[in-house]
Motif scaffolding. Structure first.
Motif, PDB file in Angstrom:
ATOM      1  N   ALA A 106       0.859  -1.194   0.000  1.00  0.00           N
ATOM      2  CA  ALA A 106       0.000   0.000   0.000  1.00  0.00           C
ATOM      3  C   ALA A 106       0.888   1.235   0.000  1.00  0.00           C
ATOM      4  CB  ALA A 106      -0.920  -0.011   1.213  1.00  0.00           C
ATOM      5  N   PRO A 107       1.073   1.893  -1.135  1.00  0.00           N
ATOM      6  CA  PRO A 107       2.014   3.016  -1.228  1.00  0.00           C
ATOM      7  C   PRO A 107       1.613   4.246  -0.424  1.00  0.00           C
ATOM      8  CG  PRO A 107       0.743   2.808  -3.252  1.00  0.00           C
ATOM      9  CD  PRO A 107       0.428   1.604  -2.425  1.00  0.00           C
ATOM     10  N   ASN A 108       0.347   4.370  -0.066  1.00  0.00           N
ATOM     11  CA  ASN A 108      -0.100   5.572   0.642  1.00  0.00           C
ATOM     12  C   ASN A 108      -0.077   5.433   2.159  1.00  0.00           C
ATOM     13  OD1 ASN A 108      -0.596   7.002  -1.750  1.00  0.00           O
ATOM     14  ND2 ASN A 108      -2.615   6.065  -1.972  1.00  0.00           N
ATOM     15  N   THR A 109       0.492   4.336   2.654  1.00  0.00           N
ATOM     16  CA  THR A 109       0.674   4.174   4.097  1.00  0.00           C
ATOM     17  C   THR A 109       2.093   4.580   4.473  1.00  0.00           C
ATOM     18  OG1 THR A 109       1.408   1.888   3.824  1.00  0.00           O
ATOM     19  CG2 THR A 109      -0.954   2.256   4.148  1.00  0.00           C
ATOM     20  N   SER A 110       2.343   4.795   5.763  1.00  0.00           N
ATOM     21  CA  SER A 110       3.685   5.185   6.195  1.00  0.00           C
ATOM     22  C   SER A 110       4.696   4.081   5.921  1.00  0.00           C
ATOM     23  CB  SER A 110       3.678   5.540   7.686  1.00  0.00           C
ATOM     24  OG  SER A 110       3.233   4.438   8.467  1.00  0.00           O
ATOM     25  N   GLN A 150       5.441   3.983   2.160  1.00  0.00           N
ATOM     26  CA  GLN A 150       6.389   5.029   1.770  1.00  0.00           C
ATOM     27  C   GLN A 150       7.818   4.640   2.133  1.00  0.00           C
ATOM     28  OE1 GLN A 150       5.860   8.094   0.134  1.00  0.00           O
ATOM     29  NE2 GLN A 150       3.875   7.142  -0.324  1.00  0.00           N
ATOM     30  N   ALA A 163       0.961  -1.967  -6.401  1.00  0.00           N
ATOM     31  CA  ALA A 163       0.059  -1.172  -5.571  1.00  0.00           C
ATOM     32  C   ALA A 163      -1.382  -1.635  -5.781  1.00  0.00           C
ATOM     33  CB  ALA A 163       0.183   0.303  -5.918  1.00  0.00           C
ATOM     34  N   GLU A 177      -6.795   1.795   1.986  1.00  0.00           N
ATOM     35  CA  GLU A 177      -5.438   1.600   1.476  1.00  0.00           C
ATOM     36  C   GLU A 177      -5.042   0.130   1.484  1.00  0.00           C
ATOM     37  OE1 GLU A 177      -6.182   3.853   3.818  1.00  0.00           O
ATOM     38  OE2 GLU A 177      -6.153   5.595   2.450  1.00  0.00           O
ATOM     39  N   ASP A 217      -4.265  -0.301  -6.305  1.00  0.00           N
ATOM     40  CA  ASP A 217      -4.756   1.038  -6.643  1.00  0.00           C
ATOM     41  C   ASP A 217      -5.868   1.031  -7.680  1.00  0.00           C
ATOM     42  OD1 ASP A 217      -3.278   0.169  -8.781  1.00  0.00           O
ATOM     43  OD2 ASP A 217      -1.844   1.830  -8.772  1.00  0.00           O
TER      44      ASP A 217
END
Length: 223
Positions: free
Chosen positions: A83-87, A90, A107, A147, A109
Motif C-alpha cells: 500500500a504506497p499511501n501508508t507510512s 512510503q 500497488a 489503502e 490502486d
C-alpha cells in the motif's frame, strides 16, 4: 404500526414494573489471568503463533525493509503487493528506489474487477500493517482500510505483516477498551493467529486452503 414496531413495543411493555438486575460484571475475570509483564509479551505471542506455523522475525523500525528484502530473496518471490499511501508503504518505496534488482512492488490502486486475474494468479506475496496483537491468544489484529483492503491479507500465498512491539496487548478486552472499539468498528475486523489451514475427513492438516499458506510477522522492537 409495522410488525417490527409492534414486537419492540411488546418487549418494552413487558419490562414495566420490573427491577433491573444489578450489574455484577467483574472485569478482573477477563484480565487478571491473561496479563503479562511487558518483557513477556513478545515471547508469549511468539510461542503461540509459531505453534501454528507462523514465522516470526524480530527487527527494528529502521531495519525491517532490509529484512523484508532478504526474506523475499530467500523465497524467490518476484513481486510484492503493498500500500504506497501508508507510512510503511512510503518507507518501502524509499528503500526500493533506484534498484532494479529487487522484486517488483505492486500497488492495490484499482477496483478488484480490473485486475482480479492478476491478483489471484500472479501476486505471490503481500505486505500489510496491523492494528496490534494479543499476547494471550497469539493473534494479530487486522483492520482493513481503503489503502489495505481485506483481499491484501487474504489472497496472496505469502502474507508479510508488520507489528510494533509496543502494540502487543495482554488480552482482547484490553484491546477493545484502549482502542475504543465500541465507538466504531469496520465491517471486517480480524484476529489472525496463523496461516490458513483446514483438515479433511482423514484429519490431514493442509495449509493455504482458504488464504495465505505462509504468514510472516516482522516485529519492530523499537517502534
Amino acid at each position: 404500526m409495522s410488525a417490527k414496531a409492534n414486537i419492540l413495543a411488546k418487549l418494552r411493555n413487558s419490562l414495566a414494573g420490573t427491577t433491573p438486575i444489578a450489574d455484577e460484571f467483574d472485569e478482573s475475570l477477563l484480565t487478571q489471568p491473561w496479563t503479562y509483564a511487558p518483557e513477556q509479551r513478545i515471547a508469549r505471542l511468539r510461542q503461540l503463533m509459531e505453534a501454528v506455523h507462523t514465522e516470526i522475525h524480530l527487527t527494528s523500525a529502521a531495519g525491517w525493509p532490509a529484512l523484508l528484502e532478504q526474506l523475499l530473496h530467500d523465497r524467490q518471490l518476484p513481486s510484492l503487493l503493498m500500500a504506497p499511501n501508508t507510512s510503511h508503504g512510503q518507507k518501502l518505496l524509499a528503500h526500493w528506489a533506484g534498484r532494479e534488482d529487487l522484486p517488483r512492488l505492486k500497488a492495490y490502486d484499482r477496483p478488484i474487477e480490473e485486475w482480479k486475474a492478476e491478483l489471484f494468479d500472479d501476486t505471490p506475496a503481500s505486505l500489510t500493517g496491523t492494528l496490534g496483537a494479543i499476547a494471550a491468544t497469539g493473534s494479530l489484529i487486522l483492520w482493513p482500510t481503503r489503502e489495505e483492503p481485506r483481499l491484501m491479507s487474504l489472497v496472496p500465498p505469502v502474507h508479510f505483516a508488520l507489528l510494533k512491539a509496543s502494540e502487543i496487548h495482554d488480552n482482547f478486552y484490553e484491546v477493545q477498551r484502549k482502542q475504543r472499539w465500541a465507538e466504531g468498528m469496520p465491517t471486517n475486523a480480524l484476529l489472525v493467529s496463523g496461516p490458513s489451514k483446514t483438515a479433511d475427513i482423514e484429519q490431514v492438516l493442509a495449509y493455504g486452503a482458504h488464504g495465505p499458506k505462509d504468514l510472516v510477522v516482522l516485529i519492530l522492537e523499537d517502534a
